[in-house]
Write a protein that holds these residues in place. Structure first.
Motif, PDB file in Angstrom:
ATOM      1  N   TYR A 213       0.860  -1.189   0.000  1.00  0.00           N
ATOM      2  CA  TYR A 213       0.000   0.000   0.000  1.00  0.00           C
ATOM      3  C   TYR A 213       0.892   1.234   0.000  1.00  0.00           C
ATOM      4  O   TYR A 213       1.810   1.344   0.811  1.00  0.00           O
ATOM      5  N   ARG A 214       0.624   2.162  -0.904  1.00  0.00           N
ATOM      6  CA  ARG A 214       1.433   3.382  -1.002  1.00  0.00           C
ATOM      7  C   ARG A 214       0.804   4.479  -0.143  1.00  0.00           C
ATOM      8  O   ARG A 214      -0.259   5.008  -0.457  1.00  0.00           O
ATOM      9  N   LEU A 215       1.473   4.799   0.955  1.00  0.00           N
ATOM     10  CA  LEU A 215       1.004   5.829   1.881  1.00  0.00           C
ATOM     11  C   LEU A 215       1.580   7.180   1.471  1.00  0.00           C
ATOM     12  O   LEU A 215       2.798   7.319   1.320  1.00  0.00           O
ATOM     13  N   VAL A 216       0.714   8.154   1.307  1.00  0.00           N
ATOM     14  CA  VAL A 216       1.144   9.524   1.044  1.00  0.00           C
ATOM     15  C   VAL A 216       0.781  10.348   2.278  1.00  0.00           C
ATOM     16  O   VAL A 216      -0.395  10.562   2.570  1.00  0.00           O
ATOM     17  N   GLY A 217       1.798  10.760   3.014  1.00  0.00           N
ATOM     18  CA  GLY A 217       1.578  11.483   4.259  1.00  0.00           C
ATOM     19  C   GLY A 217       2.755  11.264   5.186  1.00  0.00           C
ATOM     20  O   GLY A 217       3.667  10.501   4.886  1.00  0.00           O
ATOM     21  N   PRO A 218       2.758  11.916   6.332  1.00  0.00           N
ATOM     22  CA  PRO A 218       3.914  11.869   7.244  1.00  0.00           C
ATOM     23  C   PRO A 218       4.136  10.492   7.840  1.00  0.00           C
ATOM     24  O   PRO A 218       3.236   9.652   7.912  1.00  0.00           O
ATOM     25  N   GLU A 248       9.082  -1.048   5.239  1.00  0.00           N
ATOM     26  CA  GLU A 248       8.733   0.330   4.913  1.00  0.00           C
ATOM     27  C   GLU A 248       9.769   0.818   3.900  1.00  0.00           C
ATOM     28  O   GLU A 248      10.950   0.923   4.221  1.00  0.00           O
ATOM     29  N   LEU A 249       9.327   1.093   2.690  1.00  0.00           N
ATOM     30  CA  LEU A 249      10.232   1.558   1.631  1.00  0.00           C
ATOM     31  C   LEU A 249       9.967   3.037   1.399  1.00  0.00           C
ATOM     32  O   LEU A 249       8.902   3.436   0.930  1.00  0.00           O
ATOM     33  N   TYR A 250      10.964   3.859   1.749  1.00  0.00           N
ATOM     34  CA  TYR A 250      10.802   5.312   1.672  1.00  0.00           C
ATOM     35  C   TYR A 250      11.144   5.807   0.267  1.00  0.00           C
ATOM     36  O   TYR A 250      12.282   5.645  -0.184  1.00  0.00           O
ATOM     37  N   LEU A 251      10.175   6.403  -0.403  1.00  0.00           N
ATOM     38  CA  LEU A 251      10.325   6.727  -1.821  1.00  0.00           C
ATOM     39  C   LEU A 251      10.773   8.159  -2.081  1.00  0.00           C
ATOM     40  O   LEU A 251      11.176   8.478  -3.198  1.00  0.00           O
ATOM     41  N   ASN A 252      10.677   9.032  -1.093  1.00  0.00           N
ATOM     42  CA  ASN A 252      11.227  10.384  -1.233  1.00  0.00           C
ATOM     43  C   ASN A 252      11.740  10.830   0.127  1.00  0.00           C
ATOM     44  O   ASN A 252      11.743  10.052   1.080  1.00  0.00           O
ATOM     45  N   HIS A 253      12.185  12.059   0.210  1.00  0.00           N
ATOM     46  CA  HIS A 253      12.863  12.488   1.441  1.00  0.00           C
ATOM     47  C   HIS A 253      12.177  13.727   2.003  1.00  0.00           C
ATOM     48  O   HIS A 253      11.851  14.661   1.256  1.00  0.00           O
ATOM     49  N   PRO A 254      11.941  13.766   3.327  1.00  0.00           N
ATOM     50  CA  PRO A 254      11.191  14.887   3.915  1.00  0.00           C
ATOM     51  C   PRO A 254      11.873  16.242   3.785  1.00  0.00           C
ATOM     52  O   PRO A 254      11.218  17.269   3.973  1.00  0.00           O
ATOM     53  N   THR A 255      13.154  16.282   3.465  1.00  0.00           N
ATOM     54  CA  THR A 255      13.806  17.576   3.254  1.00  0.00           C
ATOM     55  C   THR A 255      13.542  18.117   1.853  1.00  0.00           C
ATOM     56  O   THR A 255      13.852  19.274   1.573  1.00  0.00           O
ATOM     57  N   LYS A 256      12.976  17.295   0.986  1.00  0.00           N
ATOM     58  CA  LYS A 256      12.764  17.698  -0.410  1.00  0.00           C
ATOM     59  C   LYS A 256      11.295  17.877  -0.776  1.00  0.00           C
ATOM     60  O   LYS A 256      10.989  18.370  -1.850  1.00  0.00           O
ATOM     61  N   VAL A 257      10.381  17.437   0.103  1.00  0.00           N
ATOM     62  CA  VAL A 257       8.949  17.564  -0.167  1.00  0.00           C
ATOM     63  C   VAL A 257       8.249  18.062   1.091  1.00  0.00           C
ATOM     64  O   VAL A 257       8.806  18.022   2.182  1.00  0.00           O
ATOM     65  N   MET A 258       7.012  18.511   0.923  1.00  0.00           N
ATOM     66  CA  MET A 258       6.201  18.878   2.079  1.00  0.00           C
ATOM     67  C   MET A 258       5.847  17.620   2.870  1.00  0.00           C
ATOM     68  O   MET A 258       5.818  16.518   2.316  1.00  0.00           O
ATOM     69  N   GLU A 259       5.551  17.812   4.178  1.00  0.00           N
ATOM     70  CA  GLU A 259       5.323  16.652   5.031  1.00  0.00           C
ATOM     71  C   GLU A 259       4.163  15.796   4.536  1.00  0.00           C
ATOM     72  O   GLU A 259       4.220  14.564   4.571  1.00  0.00           O
ATOM     73  N   HIS A 260       3.091  16.444   4.038  1.00  0.00           N
ATOM     74  CA  HIS A 260       1.945  15.665   3.576  1.00  0.00           C
ATOM     75  C   HIS A 260       2.172  15.051   2.190  1.00  0.00           C
ATOM     76  O   HIS A 260       1.299  14.360   1.678  1.00  0.00           O
ATOM     77  N   GLU A 261       3.355  15.285   1.601  1.00  0.00           N
ATOM     78  CA  GLU A 261       3.692  14.687   0.308  1.00  0.00           C
ATOM     79  C   GLU A 261       4.687  13.528   0.436  1.00  0.00           C
ATOM     80  O   GLU A 261       5.043  12.904  -0.560  1.00  0.00           O
ATOM     81  N   ILE A 262       5.126  13.238   1.664  1.00  0.00           N
ATOM     82  CA  ILE A 262       6.048  12.127   1.882  1.00  0.00           C
ATOM     83  C   ILE A 262       5.387  10.831   1.423  1.00  0.00           C
ATOM     84  O   ILE A 262       4.218  10.582   1.713  1.00  0.00           O
ATOM     85  N   THR A 263       6.119  10.008   0.701  1.00  0.00           N
ATOM     86  CA  THR A 263       5.544   8.790   0.116  1.00  0.00           C
ATOM     87  C   THR A 263       6.320   7.569   0.596  1.00  0.00           C
ATOM     88  O   THR A 263       7.545   7.519   0.495  1.00  0.00           O
ATOM     89  N   THR A 264       5.582   6.581   1.116  1.00  0.00           N
ATOM     90  CA  THR A 264       6.181   5.368   1.678  1.00  0.00           C
ATOM     91  C   THR A 264       5.386   4.157   1.233  1.00  0.00           C
ATOM     92  O   THR A 264       4.164   4.129   1.374  1.00  0.00           O
TER      93      THR A 264
END
Length: 276
Positions: A213-218, A248-264
């Motif tokens: 399941y692809r979670l978009v959010g913090p 948990e596979l982290y697909l982007n980094h919180p320093t590069k996107v907004m917190e609600h755009e973090i994708t895991t």
């Protein structure tokens, strides 16, 4: 800082976070939390920020909202009940804080979690290959996992690697809401010819079939979303979990996107019901 001293400091800071987790709505103060860690209140906050990367207030806010999200899923409560349990004076102030963290209102979050359970196509099933991960075994409660990643990032940056460019992966077993039996490994996937291995542990992640399941959010929503997947999606899916750990596979980094755009990507190892 010498290794033994650093380990002692980390354990004492972990005790502070455990105290916050046990009663997130309590009126925690710098003085009371410094006493838990047996540090002088005069320097405690600066030391805490240096060790964790965030202020005490930020930790309390994150723990309160993460536990509220878990409650909204685990045994659905009213928004007012969740607000009071999290230590907020009103449902309005709780909703504002919740949206600032997740990008969703509490009601929208509940609807999102309900849609996971009802919408089977939102969870993809497929085979994944074996992968070798290098990193650190986590010690302490689940809420201190970010601190293990900070230690890992520091080790890798000292070796010339850019943390935000690396593929990060978390491997967990047991219930993060229960310290006993919970295990977590914070790792990265490095190139096969990488020589950056000193001071790192190796973890072989088995391949096989996973539900994804692809979670978009913090990251604070990971635990509650896993709860929905295990409690609502899995029983009606025709699958059951096997003995491999969750990923948990982290697909982007919180320093590069907004917190609600973090994708895991949240991955549960599965097999067909009744097949050993």
């Amino acid at each position: 800082m010498k290794t033994a001293t650093e380990h002692s400091y980390r354990r004492r800071i972990a005790r502070v976070i455990e105290a916050i987790m046990l009663d997130p709505s309590a009126p925690h103060s710098i003085e009371s939390l410094a006493a838990v860690a047996h540090f002088s209140p005069f320097h405690f906050h600066r030391l805490y920020r240096a060790m964790t990367g965030e202020s005490v207030a930020a930790t309390i806010r994150r723990v309160r909202l993460a536990q509220a999200a878990y409650q909204l899923v685990a045994n659905p409560v009213s928004i007012t009940e969740a607000a009071l349990e999290a230590g907020y004076d009103s449902s309005q102030s709780f909703a504002r804080a919740f949206r600032s963290l997740t990008g969703l209102s509490p009601t929208e979050f509940q609807m999102q979690q309900q849609s996971i359970a009802a919408n089977l196509p939102s969870v993809m099933v497929g085979d994944r290959p074996h992968v070798t991960v290098l990193g650190l075994s986590h010690e302490g409660p689940a809420q201190t996992i970010p601190h293990t990643y900070r230690r890992l990032a520091l080790k890798l940056s000292e070796r010339g690697l850019v943390w935000s460019d690396l593929t990060r992966i978390g491997i967990g077993s047991g219930d993060p809401e229960q310290d006993e039996g919970f295990r977590y490994f914070a790792g990265v996937v490095l190139p096969a010819d990488s020589e950056v291995t000193e001071g790192l542990e190796r973890y072989e992640v088995p391949g096989g079939r996973y539900a994804c399941y692809r979670l978009v959010g913090p990251y604070a929503l990971i635990s509650s979303t896993f709860q929905t997947l295990f409690g609502s999606w899995l029983p009606q899916s025709g699958f059951e979990p096997d003995d491999r750990p969750v990923i948990e596979l982290y697909l982007n980094h919180p320093t590069k996107v907004m917190e609600h755009e973090i994708t895991t990507d949240l991955l549960i190892p599965i097999r067909t019901v009744g097949v050993a």
